[in-house]
Design a protein around this motif. Structure first.
Motif, PDB file in Angstrom:
ATOM      1  N   GLU A  46      15.310  -5.358  -0.739  1.00 47.83           N
ATOM      2  CA  GLU A  46      15.026  -6.439  -1.677  1.00 47.83           C
ATOM      3  C   GLU A  46      13.525  -6.694  -1.778  1.00 47.83           C
ATOM      4  N   ASP A  47      12.803  -6.512  -0.667  1.00 49.16           N
ATOM      5  CA  ASP A  47      11.342  -6.668  -0.707  1.00 49.16           C
ATOM      6  C   ASP A  47      10.704  -5.600  -1.582  1.00 49.16           C
ATOM      7  N   HIS A  48      11.192  -4.359  -1.469  1.00 50.70           N
ATOM      8  CA  HIS A  48      10.679  -3.284  -2.333  1.00 50.70           C
ATOM      9  C   HIS A  48      10.895  -3.625  -3.797  1.00 50.70           C
TER      10      HIS A  48
ATOM     11  N   LYS B 170       0.820  -1.213   0.000  1.00 51.42           N
ATOM     12  CA  LYS B 170       0.000   0.000   0.000  1.00 51.42           C
ATOM     13  C   LYS B 170       0.853   1.262   0.000  1.00 51.42           C
ATOM     14  N   ASP B 171       1.840   1.327   0.912  1.00 54.76           N
ATOM     15  CA  ASP B 171       2.606   2.556   1.093  1.00 54.76           C
ATOM     16  C   ASP B 171       3.522   2.858  -0.084  1.00 54.76           C
ATOM     17  N   ILE B 172       4.223   1.850  -0.592  1.00 59.55           N
ATOM     18  CA  ILE B 172       5.154   2.129  -1.677  1.00 59.55           C
ATOM     19  C   ILE B 172       4.394   2.521  -2.952  1.00 59.55           C
ATOM     20  N   LYS B 173       3.204   1.978  -3.112  1.00 57.84           N
ATOM     21  CA  LYS B 173       2.389   2.370  -4.277  1.00 57.84           C
ATOM     22  C   LYS B 173       1.976   3.838  -4.165  1.00 57.84           C
ATOM     23  N   SER B 174       1.526   4.255  -2.982  1.00 58.16           N
ATOM     24  CA  SER B 174       1.120   5.652  -2.777  1.00 58.16           C
ATOM     25  C   SER B 174       2.316   6.596  -2.927  1.00 58.16           C
TER      26      SER B 174
END
Length: 502
Positions: A409-411, A384-388
């Protein structure tokens, strides 16, 4: 085997041979930097180290930003054989000194000349400042005399006589200044000649710093190996060991791939920035991110999650004629950033805002460059946060603008998978694998090493980018795997290809 050679700082000849240590993944950035900043030649790399030849003086060498530490190279060769007996290994280590003492003596002479010439230049600079002050004082005296003469000319009738006297006084003063300048140049030249003279090297005190990894570390401690080398140096050169305050430090790194011996040029690591009061992101990583953004004068550069402001500090120090803005939602982080800005003298160069990264008070398509370290913390809601965050960055960035992000790495995996990519990430696709190591160590193939390394980098970069799917209008350009110590991260560069319509 490579050796230190030449006269550093002379601007002529082959130059001196150096190497820098670098964080894993930053070798590529350091290779580019030494070529651009130092006009370096014979640039090669092995994992964690970059070797190069340059005629640059210490003032230029101090400006390296992507390096951890700088060393003058004494020797570089294939690894010692750790499978033999302890006695035979110790004999091999002694041969590092006994077989080629000339490389040691040559490196010591270059090291001394580097330090002494740097001290002479600093002394010259101070003398120049004093001479300028004296010249200003002399000019003030001359001006005062001229005013006095002009007043006398109004009263006295013989103006020609007064003018002739004035010219004579100024000529005498000019001759005096010229004589002082000639004497000063002669004195400085004598100092330089004395500095270049060979010193009695038996007066040296030294300490050995040994670092071991791989199988050799399992068989012997660094202290054992350092002691053997220290005794060999004392016997061969007559230098005295001093573990507390030596004049010279010998650095030795032994592993399964290579043996490297060098002299640290500076006591303080290059990565320890004097202008950063409170450290946040590693300064070398921050500089590498800024260098990847291709910052130009007059650009609007934004870090919407600036933390302690390390990225902006590194960028503003290197590219000053730019409008920088840092934003963060944390009061404590912004206070830390402000302290760093004041310590670095950059409080007028960087504007700070307390805002959320997903609600930036900026017009759409108003920013040229965005550089930011995306948080790795557990409280961060990845999807949610990285998309926003990316949507808001995409909104404020103009078409053709650049984004450089530091991602976990998760990002990176999320951004890859968000478009349906199912290809798993392979750690061998990082830019710091070691296929080119033997070429770097083999003196007969040294000419082709840089080309091999560059080609290897480019091939892996394109292969890696093929897996990074675009997010909205952001098109991936470059991606590098780098080490943050206990964890790895990715420096990813994107370009905005078209208007996002947000």
């Amino acid at each position: 085997m490579s050796e230190a050679r030449g006269e550093p700082g002379s601007g002529t000849g082959a130059g001196a041979r150096f190497f820098c240590t670098a964080g894993r993944g930053l070798e590529r950035f350091l290779m580019r930097e030494v070529r651009a900043r130092l006009a370096a030649t014979e640039v090669e790399y092995i994992s964690g180290k970059v070797f190069f030849t340059t005629c640059s003086d210490l003032n230029m060498l101090k400006k390296l930003k992507s390096a951890e530490r700088l060393f003058l190279l004494i020797k570089k060769q294939f690894p010692l054989i750790s499978s033999v007996s302890k006695g035979k290994l110790f004999n091999e280590m002694q041969r590092l000194i006994n077989e080629d003492p000339g490389s040691w003596l040559n490196a010591i002479s270059i090291w001394k000349n580097l330090l002494e010439l740097d001290a002479k230049k600093e002394k010259l600079s101070q003398r120049d400042d004093n001479q300028v002050k004296r010249k200003v004082g002399e000019n003030e005296i001359i001006i005062a005399k001229k005013l006095k003469i002009e007043q006398m000319q109004k009263i006295e009738e013989n103006r020609d006589c007064q003018l002739e006297k004035q010219i004579e006084e100024e000529t005498l003063e000019q001759r005096d200044v010229t004589t002082k300048s000639e004497n000063f140049q002669e004195e400085f030249q004598n100092d330089i000649e004395k500095a270049i003279d060979t010193h009695n090297q038996k007066d040296l005190t030294f300490r050995v710093s040994c670092r071991c990894s791989g199988t050799i570390r399992k068989a012997f401690t660094a202290q054992e190996l350092g002691k053997v080398i220290g005794i060999a140096i004392m016997k061969h050169f007559g230098w005295k060991a001093d573990l507390r305050n030596p004049k010279l430090e010998i650095f030795i790194h032994l592993n399964d791939v290579y043996s490297v011996v060098g002299i640290p040029v500076f006591r303080v690591p290059l990565a320890s920035r004097a202008y950063i009061k409170t450290a946040g992101l590693r300064s070398t990583i921050a500089w590498a991110m800024a260098s990847l953004a291709d910052i130009k004068a007059g650009a609007f550069v934004l870090d919407p999650m600036c933390g302690l402001g390390t990225i902006l500090l590194e960028a503003a120090k290197e590219w000053p004629d730019v409008y920088y803005v840092g934003a963060d939602v944390s009061d404590s982080q912004l206070l830390g950033t402000w302290d760093n800005l004041k310590a670095a003298g950059l409080e007028d160069k960087i504007e700070l805002l307390k805002v959320s990264v997903i609600e930036l008070p900026l017009p759409s398509e108003s920013v040229d460059i965005i550089i930011s370290d995306i948080p790795f913390g557990k409280k961060f809601k990845l999807g949610k946060d990285i998309k926003s965050i990316l949507q808001e960055m995409e909104r404020v960035l103009h078409v053709g603008g650049t984004i450089v992000l530091l991602l976990s790495e998760d990002h990176r995996r999320y951004l890859t998978d968000c478009k349906g990519s199912s290809i798993p990430f392979n750690s061998k696709d990082s830019h710091t694998d070691e296929p080119g190591i033997k070429k770097c160590l083999n003196p007969e193939e040294k000419t082709g090493a840089s080309k091999t390394v560059s080609t290897s980098f480019e091939a892996r970069n394109h292969k890696f980018l093929d897996r990074m799917s675009p997010f909205g209008s952001l098109v991936p350009v470059e991606c590098y795997k780098v080490s943050l110590g206990k964890t790895d991260a990715f420096i990813c560069k994107y370009k905005k290809s078209h208007s996002s319509g947000l």
